[in-house]
Design a protein around this motif. Sequence first.
Motif, PDB file in Angstrom:
ATOM      1  N   ALA A 134      -9.915  -7.311  14.083  1.00 50.56           N
ATOM      2  CA  ALA A 134     -10.233  -5.483  13.400  1.00 50.56           C
ATOM      3  C   ALA A 134     -10.556  -5.436  11.747  1.00 50.56           C
ATOM      4  O   ALA A 134     -10.474  -6.198  11.214  1.00 50.56           O
ATOM      5  N   ILE A 135     -11.793  -4.768  11.714  1.00 48.53           N
ATOM      6  CA  ILE A 135     -12.291  -4.273  11.233  1.00 48.53           C
ATOM      7  C   ILE A 135     -12.182  -2.959  10.572  1.00 48.53           C
ATOM      8  O   ILE A 135     -12.043  -2.087  11.584  1.00 48.53           O
ATOM      9  N   ILE A 136     -11.434  -3.036   9.659  1.00 48.13           N
ATOM     10  CA  ILE A 136     -11.154  -1.123   9.102  1.00 48.13           C
ATOM     11  C   ILE A 136     -11.313  -0.481   7.885  1.00 48.13           C
ATOM     12  O   ILE A 136     -12.010  -1.492   7.437  1.00 48.13           O
ATOM     13  N   ARG A 137     -11.183   1.077   7.796  1.00 47.68           N
ATOM     14  CA  ARG A 137     -11.708   1.477   6.844  1.00 47.68           C
ATOM     15  C   ARG A 137     -10.577   0.392   5.699  1.00 47.68           C
ATOM     16  O   ARG A 137      -8.911   0.574   5.803  1.00 47.68           O
ATOM     17  N   GLU A 138     -10.759   0.771   4.224  1.00 48.04           N
ATOM     18  CA  GLU A 138      -9.877   0.094   3.163  1.00 48.04           C
ATOM     19  C   GLU A 138      -8.513   0.831   3.164  1.00 48.04           C
ATOM     20  O   GLU A 138      -7.494  -0.024   2.609  1.00 48.04           O
ATOM     21  N   GLU A 139      -8.578   2.301   2.909  1.00 43.57           N
ATOM     22  CA  GLU A 139      -7.511   3.399   2.625  1.00 43.57           C
ATOM     23  C   GLU A 139      -6.849   2.690   4.130  1.00 43.57           C
ATOM     24  O   GLU A 139      -5.953   3.152   3.543  1.00 43.57           O
ATOM     25  N   LYS A 140      -6.958   2.297   5.152  1.00 45.04           N
ATOM     26  CA  LYS A 140      -6.030   2.193   5.807  1.00 45.04           C
ATOM     27  C   LYS A 140      -5.763   0.455   5.787  1.00 45.04           C
ATOM     28  O   LYS A 140      -4.666   0.964   7.304  1.00 45.04           O
ATOM     29  N   PHE A 141      -5.786  -0.182   4.845  1.00 43.81           N
ATOM     30  CA  PHE A 141      -5.016  -1.509   5.110  1.00 43.81           C
ATOM     31  C   PHE A 141      -3.464  -1.526   4.814  1.00 43.81           C
ATOM     32  O   PHE A 141      -3.300  -1.829   5.868  1.00 43.81           O
ATOM     33  N   GLU A 142      -2.193  -0.178   4.250  1.00 42.70           N
ATOM     34  CA  GLU A 142      -1.744  -0.371   4.312  1.00 42.70           C
ATOM     35  C   GLU A 142      -0.796  -0.005   5.348  1.00 42.70           C
ATOM     36  O   GLU A 142       0.081  -0.204   5.783  1.00 42.70           O
ATOM     37  N   ASP A 143      -1.638   1.069   6.417  1.00 42.48           N
ATOM     38  CA  ASP A 143      -1.086   1.446   7.432  1.00 42.48           C
ATOM     39  C   ASP A 143      -1.048   0.677   8.267  1.00 42.48           C
ATOM     40  O   ASP A 143      -0.488   0.540   8.865  1.00 42.48           O
ATOM     41  N   VAL A 144      -1.663  -0.261   8.467  1.00 46.88           N
ATOM     42  CA  VAL A 144      -2.606  -1.013   9.563  1.00 46.88           C
ATOM     43  C   VAL A 144      -0.861  -2.549   9.206  1.00 46.88           C
ATOM     44  O   VAL A 144      -0.676  -2.633  10.358  1.00 46.88           O
ATOM     45  N   LYS A 145      -1.123  -2.867   8.298  1.00 47.63           N
ATOM     46  CA  LYS A 145      -0.158  -3.169   7.645  1.00 47.63           C
ATOM     47  C   LYS A 145       1.350  -3.053   8.151  1.00 47.63           C
ATOM     48  O   LYS A 145       2.202  -3.538   9.217  1.00 47.63           O
ATOM     49  N   ALA A 146       1.916  -1.838   8.123  1.00 51.81           N
ATOM     50  CA  ALA A 146       2.962  -1.161   8.228  1.00 51.81           C
ATOM     51  C   ALA A 146       3.505  -1.324   9.926  1.00 51.81           C
ATOM     52  O   ALA A 146       4.168  -2.199  10.607  1.00 51.81           O
ATOM     53  N   ALA A 147       2.159  -1.176  10.624  1.00 53.16           N
ATOM     54  CA  ALA A 147       2.258  -1.025  12.238  1.00 53.16           C
ATOM     55  C   ALA A 147       2.278  -2.306  12.712  1.00 53.16           C
ATOM     56  O   ALA A 147       3.314  -2.036  13.186  1.00 53.16           O
TER      57      ALA A 147
END
Length: 116
Positions: A7-20
């Motif tokens: 998955a290539i995502i926005r930097e600001e979504k890193f913590e949200d994706v990691k938590a999910a």
Amino acid sequence: MMIKVEAIIREEKFEDVKAALNDIEVNGITVSQVMGFGAQRGFKEVVRGSEVEIFMHPKIKFEIVVSSEEWEEKAIKAIQKAAFTGEVGDGKIFSYEIRNVLKIRTGETGYDALQS
């Protein structure tokens, strides 16, 4: 079957994706800082008094190897939900089959190599 989800995502979504991914108990994640662009293309910025066109945007790349299509679907849904903003540049998710994996320390291969 083993499947790699990238998955290539926005930097600001890193913590949200990691938590999910943590919430659905995905074990083993590789994360990289990458640069790229898609539909959003570049933007103009003033650098030292000169206007410069910037084409590459900083992104985060997650790499996860899962052991079944069920886990592939779970991981993709979790990433999509956590990374979504509805704006251009939210990213992409790719998945593809892995032929084999070898755990260097033990020599285990296949499914066994994915276990702790």
